[in-house]
Design a protein around this motif. Structure first.
Motif, PDB file in Angstrom:
ATOM      1  N   ASP A   1      48.509  34.168  39.001  1.00 39.87           N
ATOM      2  CA  ASP A   1      49.828  34.057  38.367  1.00 39.87           C
ATOM      3  C   ASP A   1      50.495  35.413  38.154  1.00 39.87           C
ATOM      4  OD1 ASP A   1      50.035  31.229  38.001  1.00 39.87           O
ATOM      5  OD2 ASP A   1      48.529  31.375  36.427  1.00 39.87           O
ATOM      6  N   LEU A   2      49.763  36.491  38.409  1.00 38.15           N
ATOM      7  CA  LEU A   2      50.328  37.821  38.175  1.00 38.15           C
ATOM      8  C   LEU A   2      51.408  38.139  39.199  1.00 38.15           C
ATOM      9  CD1 LEU A   2      47.112  39.906  37.418  1.00 38.15           C
ATOM     10  CD2 LEU A   2      48.710  38.911  35.782  1.00 38.15           C
ATOM     11  N   GLY A   3      52.355  38.968  38.771  1.00 33.30           N
ATOM     12  CA  GLY A   3      53.413  39.401  39.667  1.00 33.30           C
ATOM     13  C   GLY A   3      52.993  40.593  40.505  1.00 33.30           C
ATOM     14  N   THR A   4      53.860  40.965  41.430  1.00 37.27           N
ATOM     15  CA  THR A   4      53.558  42.056  42.357  1.00 37.27           C
ATOM     16  C   THR A   4      53.242  43.357  41.628  1.00 37.27           C
ATOM     17  OG1 THR A   4      55.024  41.066  43.997  1.00 37.27           O
ATOM     18  CG2 THR A   4      54.445  43.383  44.316  1.00 37.27           C
ATOM     19  N   GLU A   5      54.074  43.722  40.641  1.00 38.15           N
ATOM     20  CA  GLU A   5      53.876  44.985  39.936  1.00 38.15           C
ATOM     21  C   GLU A   5      52.564  45.006  39.167  1.00 38.15           C
ATOM     22  OE1 GLU A   5      57.218  45.913  37.512  1.00 38.15           O
ATOM     23  OE2 GLU A   5      58.626  46.042  39.203  1.00 38.15           O
ATOM     24  N   GLN A   6      52.210  43.865  38.554  1.00 42.44           N
ATOM     25  CA  GLN A   6      50.983  43.807  37.770  1.00 42.44           C
ATOM     26  C   GLN A   6      49.746  43.930  38.654  1.00 42.44           C
ATOM     27  OE1 GLN A   6      52.026  40.056  36.074  1.00 42.44           O
ATOM     28  NE2 GLN A   6      52.501  40.926  34.075  1.00 42.44           N
ATOM     29  N   ILE A   7      49.750  43.225  39.783  1.00 42.73           N
ATOM     30  CA  ILE A   7      48.608  43.310  40.693  1.00 42.73           C
ATOM     31  C   ILE A   7      48.518  44.703  41.308  1.00 42.73           C
ATOM     32  CG2 ILE A   7      47.762  42.545  42.950  1.00 42.73           C
ATOM     33  CD1 ILE A   7      48.347  39.733  42.191  1.00 42.73           C
ATOM     34  N   THR A   8      49.658  45.253  41.725  1.00 32.21           N
ATOM     35  CA  THR A   8      49.663  46.593  42.315  1.00 32.21           C
ATOM     36  C   THR A   8      49.136  47.628  41.330  1.00 32.21           C
ATOM     37  OG1 THR A   8      51.562  46.002  43.697  1.00 32.21           O
ATOM     38  CG2 THR A   8      51.095  48.353  43.396  1.00 32.21           C
ATOM     39  N   ALA A   9      49.549  47.506  40.060  1.00 29.93           N
ATOM     40  CA  ALA A   9      49.093  48.447  39.032  1.00 29.93           C
ATOM     41  C   ALA A   9      47.584  48.370  38.854  1.00 29.93           C
ATOM     42  CB  ALA A   9      49.802  48.165  37.709  1.00 29.93           C
ATOM     43  N   ASP A  10      47.030  47.151  38.862  1.00 26.50           N
ATOM     44  CA  ASP A  10      45.584  47.005  38.698  1.00 26.50           C
ATOM     45  C   ASP A  10      44.847  47.577  39.908  1.00 26.50           C
ATOM     46  OD1 ASP A  10      43.245  45.415  37.193  1.00 26.50           O
ATOM     47  OD2 ASP A  10      43.007  45.142  39.352  1.00 26.50           O
ATOM     48  N   LEU A  11      45.328  47.295  41.111  1.00 29.12           N
ATOM     49  CA  LEU A  11      44.656  47.776  42.317  1.00 29.12           C
ATOM     50  C   LEU A  11      44.685  49.292  42.410  1.00 29.12           C
ATOM     51  CD1 LEU A  11      45.838  45.147  44.959  1.00 29.12           C
ATOM     52  CD2 LEU A  11      43.740  45.153  43.601  1.00 29.12           C
ATOM     53  N   GLN A  12      45.750  49.892  41.892  1.00 25.62           N
ATOM     54  CA  GLN A  12      45.848  51.353  41.924  1.00 25.62           C
ATOM     55  C   GLN A  12      45.012  52.000  40.821  1.00 25.62           C
ATOM     56  OE1 GLN A  12      50.084  51.972  41.711  1.00 25.62           O
ATOM     57  NE2 GLN A  12      50.365  51.753  43.937  1.00 25.62           N
ATOM     58  N   LYS A  13      44.863  51.303  39.703  1.00 28.06           N
ATOM     59  CA  LYS A  13      44.126  51.846  38.568  1.00 28.06           C
ATOM     60  C   LYS A  13      42.620  51.847  38.816  1.00 28.06           C
ATOM     61  CE  LYS A  13      43.429  51.113  33.603  1.00 28.06           C
ATOM     62  NZ  LYS A  13      43.785  50.260  32.435  1.00 28.06           N
ATOM     63  N   HIS A  14      42.115  50.800  39.460  1.00 25.50           N
ATOM     64  CA  HIS A  14      40.677  50.668  39.669  1.00 25.50           C
ATOM     65  C   HIS A  14      40.323  50.940  41.131  1.00 25.50           C
ATOM     66  CE1 HIS A  14      41.501  48.121  36.087  1.00 25.50           C
ATOM     67  NE2 HIS A  14      40.385  48.674  35.670  1.00 25.50           N
ATOM     68  N   HIS A  15      39.159  51.477  41.321  1.00 23.28           N
ATOM     69  CA  HIS A  15      38.712  51.769  42.680  1.00 23.28           C
ATOM     70  C   HIS A  15      37.901  50.590  43.205  1.00 23.28           C
ATOM     71  CE1 HIS A  15      37.248  53.740  46.212  1.00 23.28           C
ATOM     72  NE2 HIS A  15      35.992  53.629  45.819  1.00 23.28           N
ATOM     73  N   TYR A  16      38.507  49.825  44.111  1.00 29.80           N
ATOM     74  CA  TYR A  16      37.829  48.696  44.733  1.00 29.80           C
ATOM     75  C   TYR A  16      37.428  49.071  46.150  1.00 29.80           C
ATOM     76  CZ  TYR A  16      39.776  45.929  40.900  1.00 29.80           C
ATOM     77  OH  TYR A  16      40.094  45.447  39.673  1.00 29.80           O
ATOM     78  N   HIS A  17      36.232  48.651  46.545  1.00 28.35           N
ATOM     79  CA  HIS A  17      35.778  48.900  47.910  1.00 28.35           C
ATOM     80  C   HIS A  17      36.297  47.839  48.873  1.00 28.35           C
ATOM     81  CE1 HIS A  17      32.870  51.041  45.341  1.00 28.35           C
ATOM     82  NE2 HIS A  17      32.838  51.911  46.328  1.00 28.35           N
ATOM     83  N   LEU A  18      36.672  46.690  48.330  1.00 27.20           N
ATOM     84  CA  LEU A  18      37.199  45.613  49.148  1.00 27.20           C
ATOM     85  C   LEU A  18      38.054  44.710  48.275  1.00 27.20           C
ATOM     86  CD1 LEU A  18      37.156  44.112  51.942  1.00 27.20           C
ATOM     87  CD2 LEU A  18      35.212  42.795  51.065  1.00 27.20           C
ATOM     88  N   ILE A  19      39.169  44.226  48.826  1.00 28.56           N
ATOM     89  CA  ILE A  19      40.029  43.253  48.153  1.00 28.56           C
ATOM     90  C   ILE A  19      40.054  41.987  49.001  1.00 28.56           C
ATOM     91  CG2 ILE A  19      42.364  42.749  47.346  1.00 28.56           C
ATOM     92  CD1 ILE A  19      42.745  45.832  47.161  1.00 28.56           C
ATOM     93  N   ILE A  20      39.758  40.864  48.379  1.00 28.63           N
ATOM     94  CA  ILE A  20      39.759  39.571  49.076  1.00 28.63           C
ATOM     95  C   ILE A  20      40.782  38.687  48.377  1.00 28.63           C
ATOM     96  CG2 ILE A  20      38.369  37.644  49.880  1.00 28.63           C
ATOM     97  CD1 ILE A  20      35.873  39.382  49.413  1.00 28.63           C
ATOM     98  N   TYR A  21      41.707  38.108  49.150  1.00 26.63           N
ATOM     99  CA  TYR A  21      42.782  37.342  48.515  1.00 26.63           C
ATOM    100  C   TYR A  21      43.235  36.179  49.398  1.00 26.63           C
ATOM    101  CZ  TYR A  21      45.901  39.917  51.691  1.00 26.63           C
ATOM    102  OH  TYR A  21      46.498  40.430  52.811  1.00 26.63           O
ATOM    103  N   ASP A  22      43.836  35.174  48.770  1.00 25.05           N
ATOM    104  CA  ASP A  22      44.423  34.052  49.500  1.00 25.05           C
ATOM    105  C   ASP A  22      45.691  34.528  50.203  1.00 25.05           C
ATOM    106  OD1 ASP A  22      42.458  32.385  48.588  1.00 25.05           O
ATOM    107  OD2 ASP A  22      43.714  31.276  47.167  1.00 25.05           O
ATOM    108  N   SER A  23      45.879  34.123  51.446  1.00 24.46           N
ATOM    109  CA  SER A  23      46.992  34.645  52.242  1.00 24.46           C
ATOM    110  C   SER A  23      48.354  34.187  51.736  1.00 24.46           C
ATOM    111  CB  SER A  23      46.827  34.220  53.704  1.00 24.46           C
ATOM    112  OG  SER A  23      46.854  32.807  53.815  1.00 24.46           O
ATOM    113  N   ASP A  24      48.409  33.083  50.994  1.00 25.08           N
ATOM    114  CA  ASP A  24      49.707  32.582  50.535  1.00 25.08           C
ATOM    115  C   ASP A  24      50.179  33.255  49.247  1.00 25.08           C
ATOM    116  OD1 ASP A  24      47.797  31.415  48.924  1.00 25.08           O
ATOM    117  OD2 ASP A  24      48.915  29.549  48.678  1.00 25.08           O
ATOM    118  N   LEU A  25      49.413  34.209  48.748  1.00 26.74           N
ATOM    119  CA  LEU A  25      49.821  34.933  47.540  1.00 26.74           C
ATOM    120  C   LEU A  25      50.770  36.053  47.944  1.00 26.74           C
ATOM    121  CD1 LEU A  25      46.407  35.026  45.656  1.00 26.74           C
ATOM    122  CD2 LEU A  25      48.376  33.573  45.171  1.00 26.74           C
TER     123      LEU A  25
END
Length: 503
Positions: free
Chosen positions: A119-143
């Motif tokens: 349910d998160l918006g683009t800015e919220q997800i982008t902020a989290d992905l930039q804040k934390h160091h992830y080695h891999l991101i897995i997501y549903d394509s329709d998001l």
């Protein structure tokens, strides 16, 4: 099994959890898989290999197939995506078989897995992905809100599923790294405000038992075979229901989004017996024609995540029987209080129930009505908070028999015309009206009174309720300071969790 006179020991024995053979299988599973979700799945696959384990909108798997696919996916993630213990992965997906497989595979590899809300918006997800160091991101394509320029390697759940299907016959068993226990599964609590609280939980055998005992003893969940989960996995309630259901060999039906009409169809088609739910979902069920007929297979509705209106309890008990259990807990402290259908029917207002075994609760700084802030201490709290007193942020009271009652959030209390006003109390009064499905009360600054209350109301489809009629109905039930200065009739949008979307 007849339930009420059977001991917890007998139930656990019946479920193989503490039988001699069960203990042997547990030991082997923990040795080979570590303390992880994969060990639990290996245990379930041993005792229920050919039983249907899980079904989503596209396919179904038996317990043996679920275990084999999870193990194969673990090998793909290890060899092709080079995931190693203690790495971080972000998982952003709706309830599905492939997300279930990923949860088990990542746990087996000792990956620190973060479940982000869809349910998160683009800015919220982008902020989290930039804040934390992830080695891999897995997501549903329709998001669509997932940023195109991601900070690390990313892959869709659909692509993962295709790889798994393509390599199903080619995958050879590879030696995976040994782990002692799986890493944390992290959820973000805090709705859509963006001010998240990070809730981390590590797989644990001992801390898992007290909540399980309460579900077995008081809800007798072991008696039922078919479970429907429409609450998302990134909601702690949905994830815990999945884990407990698989442990006991249930048939788990998954729904990606809350759609009242579709869910009622699934309940009727699959003869669903158990469903975790939030009150707003249940309220919408009763607005659909023929809901009673479609829901007659239900034996256990486990409500949580929000306040349960008394009117909703009475409607459900009248239509399909005494099947509602109210669970109370917090993301940080976990589930720690339970009220049975009989207890919910025994009081004029909805009770939270009493603490389950192993939990300590207290009301701090009560006012003249006995209402104060609610504090809890439990062994199965989030990682780093076990056995520590935590402020839930809720306002509660306790009666002479030890039952607790909810009076709103401390952080929502506002001063209107010099008086303390709790918007949640106003919402509960509004929800007791037979023509109101959802209600939201909030404060608005006012030059004379400091604050006043405004409301948004969603009515049943056929309702002809007017503002003046509603105000006349409210006056005997609310103080002058609580009376709304504005009433707006509108559709109140729900999140995937069943809670109201933030204004």
């Amino acid at each position: 099994m007849k339930s009420k006179n059977i001991s917890i020991f007998s139930i656990l024995y019946h479920l193989h959890i503490i039988s001699p053979k069960g203990l042997f299988v547990w030991t082997k599973s923990l040795i080979y898989k570590g303390v992880s979700l994969m060990a639990l799945l290996r245990f379930a696959a041993h005792f229920y290999p050919h039983r249907c384990a899980i079904i989503d909108e596209k396919q179904s798997l038996t317990y043996q197939e679920l275990y084999i696919h999870s193990r194969q996916l673990t090998e793909i993630l290890y060899t092709e995506y080079h995931l190693q213990p203690k790495m971080n992965v972000a998982l952003i997906g709706r309830n599905s078989i492939i997300v279930t497989l990923l949860l088990h595979a990542l746990s087996r590899l000792g990956i620190r897995t973060t479940l982000l809300s869809t349910d998160l918006g683009t800015e919220q997800i982008t902020a989290d992905l930039q804040k934390h160091h992830y080695h891999l991101i897995i997501y549903d394509s329709d998001l669509k809100q997932i940023a195109t320029k991601l900070p690390c390697v990313a892959i869709t759940t659909e692509k993962i599923n295709d790889i798994l299907l393509d390599k199903h016959s080619q995958i050879k068993k590879r030696k995976l790294p040994k782990i002692w226990r799986g890493r944390e599964i992290i959820i973000h609590s805090g709705g859509t405000s963006g001010n998240f609280k990070t809730i981390a939980r590590r797989p644990s055998v001992t801390s898992f038992l007290p909540p399980l005992f309460a579900l077995l003893r008081d809800i007798q969940i072991y008696q039922y075979g078919r479970v429907l989960i429409s609450l998302p996995f990134y909601h702690g309630f949905g994830l815990s229901t999945l884990i407990i259901s698989l442990l006991m060999g249930k048939k788990v039906c998954l729904q990606k989004r809350f759609d009242a009409i579709k869910i009622l169809e699934i309940i009727q088609r699959e003869q669903i017996e158990v469903m975790p739910i939030v009150p707003a979902m249940l309220a919408r069920f009763w607005q659909i024609e023929g809901a009673k007929k479609k829901m007659k297979s239900l034996r256990c509705l486990i409500s949580g995540g929000d306040r349960l209106p008394k009117s909703l309890i009475e409607t459900t008990h009248k239509e399909i029987g005494e099947v509602i259990f109210n669970l109370y807990g917090t993301s940080e402290a976990g589930f720690f209080m339970l009220a049975t259908p009989q207890e919910l029917a025994s009081f004029e207002e909805t009770t939270l129930g009493r603490p389950i075994q192993g939990v300590y609760c207290k009301v701090k700084d009560p006012d003249e009505k006995g209402i104060g802030t609610f504090w809890v201490r439990s062994r199965w709290a989030m990682h780093g908070k076990q056995n520590q007193w935590q402020n839930t942020g809720d306002l509660v009271s306790q009666n002479s028999k030890g039952y607790f009652f909810h009076h709103g959030r401390a952080d929502r209390m506002v001063v209107c015309g010099g008086e303390n006003v709790q918007p949640e109390h106003i919402e509960q009064v509004l929800l007791s009206h037979p023509l109101i499905v959802a209600a939201r009360a909030f404060n608005v600054p006012h030059p004379n009174f400091g604050n006043v209350i405004h409301t948004e109301i969603e009515c049943t489809p056929s309702a002809t309720l007017t503002e003046q009629t509603l105000l006349n109905w409210l006056r005997p039930q609310l103080s002058r300071a609580e009376m709304p200065h504005s009433i707006r009739f509108k559709t109140i949008e729900m999140l995937s969790t069943g809670k109201q979307k933030a204004r």
